[in-house]
Scaffold this active site. Structure first.
Site, mmCIF file in Angstrom:
data_model
loop_
_atom_site.group_PDB
_atom_site.id
_atom_site.type_symbol
_atom_site.label_atom_id
_atom_site.label_comp_id
_atom_site.label_asym_id
_atom_site.label_seq_id
_atom_site.Cartn_x
_atom_site.Cartn_y
_atom_site.Cartn_z
ATOM 1 N N ASP A 184 0.867 -1.193 0.000
ATOM 2 C CA ASP A 184 0.000 0.000 0.000
ATOM 3 C C ASP A 184 0.891 1.226 0.000
ATOM 4 O O ASP A 184 2.048 1.175 0.444
ATOM 5 C CB ASP A 184 -0.920 0.003 1.238
ATOM 6 C CG ASP A 184 -2.182 0.852 1.038
ATOM 7 O OD1 ASP A 184 -2.053 2.068 0.815
ATOM 8 O OD2 ASP A 184 -3.279 0.294 1.116
ATOM 9 N N ASP B 140 3.627 1.515 -4.541
ATOM 10 C CA ASP B 140 2.781 2.333 -5.410
ATOM 11 C C ASP B 140 2.443 1.449 -6.608
ATOM 12 O O ASP B 140 3.317 1.159 -7.430
ATOM 13 C CB ASP B 140 3.529 3.602 -5.843
ATOM 14 C CG ASP B 140 2.664 4.470 -6.759
ATOM 15 O OD1 ASP B 140 1.602 3.988 -7.234
ATOM 16 O OD2 ASP B 140 3.065 5.622 -7.007
ATOM 17 N N TYR C 94 -13.904 6.808 -12.929
ATOM 18 C CA TYR C 94 -14.051 5.641 -12.041
ATOM 19 C C TYR C 94 -14.809 4.518 -12.758
ATOM 20 O O TYR C 94 -14.379 3.358 -12.744
ATOM 21 C CB TYR C 94 -14.782 6.057 -10.760
ATOM 22 C CG TYR C 94 -14.806 4.970 -9.710
ATOM 23 C CD1 TYR C 94 -13.655 4.635 -9.006
ATOM 24 C CD2 TYR C 94 -15.969 4.270 -9.419
ATOM 25 C CE1 TYR C 94 -13.662 3.638 -8.044
ATOM 26 C CE2 TYR C 94 -15.989 3.272 -8.457
ATOM 27 C CZ TYR C 94 -14.830 2.961 -7.770
ATOM 28 O OH TYR C 94 -14.843 1.968 -6.813
ATOM 29 N N LYS D 209 -13.287 0.867 -13.735
ATOM 30 C CA LYS D 209 -13.788 -0.390 -13.165
ATOM 31 C C LYS D 209 -14.302 -1.327 -14.259
ATOM 32 O O LYS D 209 -14.174 -2.543 -14.148
ATOM 33 C CB LYS D 209 -14.850 -0.110 -12.107
ATOM 34 C CG LYS D 209 -14.275 0.589 -10.863
ATOM 35 C CD LYS D 209 -13.153 -0.238 -10.214
ATOM 36 C CE LYS D 209 -12.633 0.360 -8.940
ATOM 37 N NZ LYS D 209 -11.606 -0.472 -8.283
ATOM 38 N N THR E 262 -16.289 2.255 3.902
ATOM 39 C CA THR E 262 -14.825 2.351 4.045
ATOM 40 C C THR E 262 -14.453 3.833 3.930
ATOM 41 O O THR E 262 -15.294 4.656 3.542
ATOM 42 C CB THR E 262 -14.083 1.591 2.921
ATOM 43 O OG1 THR E 262 -14.223 2.348 1.705
ATOM 44 C CG2 THR E 262 -14.613 0.180 2.717
HETATM 45 N N1 NAD Z 1 -15.981 1.574 -0.687
HETATM 46 C C1 NAD Z 1 -16.796 1.379 -1.714
HETATM 47 O O1 NAD Z 1 -17.975 1.811 -1.703
HETATM 48 C C2 NAD Z 1 -16.311 0.598 -2.900
HETATM 49 C C3 NAD Z 1 -17.275 0.112 -3.799
HETATM 50 C C4 NAD Z 1 -16.856 -0.612 -4.902
HETATM 51 C C5 NAD Z 1 -15.512 -0.847 -5.109
HETATM 52 N N2 NAD Z 1 -14.601 -0.356 -4.225
HETATM 53 C C6 NAD Z 1 -13.200 -0.629 -4.513
HETATM 54 O O2 NAD Z 1 -12.632 -1.341 -3.429
HETATM 55 C C7 NAD Z 1 -11.213 -1.135 -3.446
HETATM 56 C C8 NAD Z 1 -10.767 -0.794 -2.022
HETATM 57 O O3 NAD Z 1 -11.319 0.464 -1.683
HETATM 58 P P1 NAD Z 1 -11.840 0.805 -0.206
HETATM 59 O O4 NAD Z 1 -13.276 1.084 -0.305
HETATM 60 O O5 NAD Z 1 -11.350 -0.203 0.726
HETATM 61 O O6 NAD Z 1 -11.137 2.228 -0.013
HETATM 62 P P2 NAD Z 1 -9.914 2.684 0.911
HETATM 63 O O7 NAD Z 1 -9.651 4.080 0.491
HETATM 64 O O8 NAD Z 1 -10.242 2.388 2.328
HETATM 65 O O9 NAD Z 1 -8.700 1.734 0.481
HETATM 66 C C9 NAD Z 1 -7.984 1.914 -0.713
HETATM 67 C C10 NAD Z 1 -6.517 1.671 -0.411
HETATM 68 O O10 NAD Z 1 -5.801 1.728 -1.650
HETATM 69 C C11 NAD Z 1 -4.584 2.400 -1.392
HETATM 70 N N3 NAD Z 1 -4.041 2.964 -2.628
HETATM 71 C C12 NAD Z 1 -4.559 3.963 -3.385
HETATM 72 N N4 NAD Z 1 -3.762 4.213 -4.428
HETATM 73 C C13 NAD Z 1 -2.707 3.360 -4.323
HETATM 74 C C14 NAD Z 1 -1.542 3.131 -5.111
HETATM 75 N N5 NAD Z 1 -1.290 3.835 -6.225
HETATM 76 N N6 NAD Z 1 -0.686 2.168 -4.716
HETATM 77 C C15 NAD Z 1 -0.920 1.450 -3.578
HETATM 78 N N7 NAD Z 1 -1.996 1.629 -2.804
HETATM 79 C C16 NAD Z 1 -2.879 2.574 -3.178
HETATM 80 C C17 NAD Z 1 -4.932 3.474 -0.378
HETATM 81 O O11 NAD Z 1 -3.775 3.953 0.289
HETATM 82 C C18 NAD Z 1 -5.897 2.718 0.525
HETATM 83 O O12 NAD Z 1 -5.224 2.102 1.593
HETATM 84 C C19 NAD Z 1 -10.938 -0.024 -4.455
HETATM 85 O O13 NAD Z 1 -10.480 -0.600 -5.654
HETATM 86 C C20 NAD Z 1 -12.310 0.585 -4.651
HETATM 87 O O14 NAD Z 1 -12.438 1.197 -5.908
HETATM 88 C C21 NAD Z 1 -14.966 0.352 -3.119
#
Ligand code: NAD
Length: 264
Positions: free
Chosen positions: A37, A61, A169, A173, A204
């Site tokens: 992360d 990254d 976004y 996706k 989240t």
């Molecule tokens: N929360 C929602 O409603 C939701 C819905 C559908 C899909 N998602 C997807 O779920 C996944 C996780 O998201 P989440 O909801 O847990 O959000 P979150 O923000 O809690 O977690 C995302 C994590 O990704 C890390 N990150 C971002 N860019 C990065 C990079 N370039 N390199 C390494 N790490 C990086 C961030 O530091 C963070 O820890 C994402 O792909 C998001 O698009 C989330």
């Protein structure tokens, strides 16, 4: 017996939200875990260690292919192999904030007629190229091991449902979902399976404050028949099924923990 006893899992985005919940759930099911992360993963490592399993954090990254390769190499160095990978790192907008609050009026910066190319590009870089780099680092290692593996990409219901004001976004996706299918096809005879989890609105940091934003929450719930946010643990459970041997004849699929978003 855990569903992942003796397995080694690598997760991007494992410092927060769905990635963290999945890392902990995998550990509860017997896996050792390596978390990549941008943010510090010390808290996830501590939560995993509480289960009795081992964990490592590697600052990663995912837009850097070298970082993704180093993440997988670190897992092999620590635990000898990689059985499972989850690509959960992702962003909603270039600014990192959720954009589902926008109404996408013609004047909004997020409206497709106004959005800055760099803002669009950044989301594609993290959400699509980041997943590609993660997946192929994992796949190369799994192919070298020669006994299969399971890769799970975190897409979104936005892979299939257009959200006004969220063009990068949604495009990203949809890209993750198609990449999942192409990879599944290309790797089908190798024993390396590639699937996706496409969560709906999930509580989240990515959507922090949504519940307090009445119009935005109402819009979100209008497409969520169960009328509540999902939890990160509910997405982790979907990841667990696809990561484990319980899904051994399943590849190129997407599972939606999304409160019924596709019921009609
Ligand atoms: N929360 C929602 O409603 C939701 C819905 C559908 C899909 N998602 C997807 O779920 C996944 C996780 O998201 P989440 O909801 O847990 O959000 P979150 O923000 O809690 O977690 C995302 C994590 O990704 C890390 N990150 C971002 N860019 C990065 C990079 N370039 N390199 C390494 N790490 C990086 C961030 O530091 C963070 O820890 C994402 O792909 C998001 O698009 C989330």
């Amino acid at each position: 017996m855990g569903m992942l006893d003796g397995k080694v899992a690598v997760l991007t985005g494992g410092a927060s939200g769905i990635g963290r919940a999945t890392a902990v759930r995998f550990a509860e099911e017997g896996a050792d875990v390596v978390v990549g992360d941008l943010q510090d993963g010390a808290e996830t490592v501590a939560l995993v260690e509480k289960t009795g399993r081992s964990a490592r954090y590697v600052r990663t990254d995912t837009t850097s292919e070298a970082d993704c390769d180093a993440l997988v190499a670190a897992a092999v160095e620590a635990f000898g192999r990689v059985d499972v990978g989850v690509a959960a790192a992702g962003i909603a907008t270039a600014q990192g904030a959720s954009n589902i609050r926008t109404r996408a009026a013609r004047g909004d910066a997020t409206h497709v007629v106004n959005i800055e190319p760099d803002a669009f590009r950044r989301v594609l870089d993290v959400n699509v190229l980041g997943v590609l780099f993660t997946d192929r680092a994992l796949a190369r290692q799994m192919l070298a091991q020669g006994d299969g593996g399971s890769i799970v990409n975190i897409a979104s219901t936005a892979a299939k449902i257009p959200l006004a004001g969220a063009s990068p976004y949604c495009v990203s996706k949809a890209g993750v979902w198609m990449l999942t299918k192409v990879m599944a096809l290309e790797l089908a005879t190798t024993g390396v399976r590639v699937n996706a989890v496409g969560p709906g609105y999930t509580d989240t940091p990515m959507i922090a404050g949504l519940e307090d934003d009445e119009p935005a929450y109402t819009t979100a719930m209008s497409i969520t028949p169960m009328n509540r946010l999902g939890t990160a643990a509910e997405s982790a459970a979907a990841c667990l099924y696809l990561a484990s041997d319980e899904s051994s004849f399943t590849t190129g699929q997407i599972l939606h923990p999304a409160g019924g978003q596709f019921t009609g």
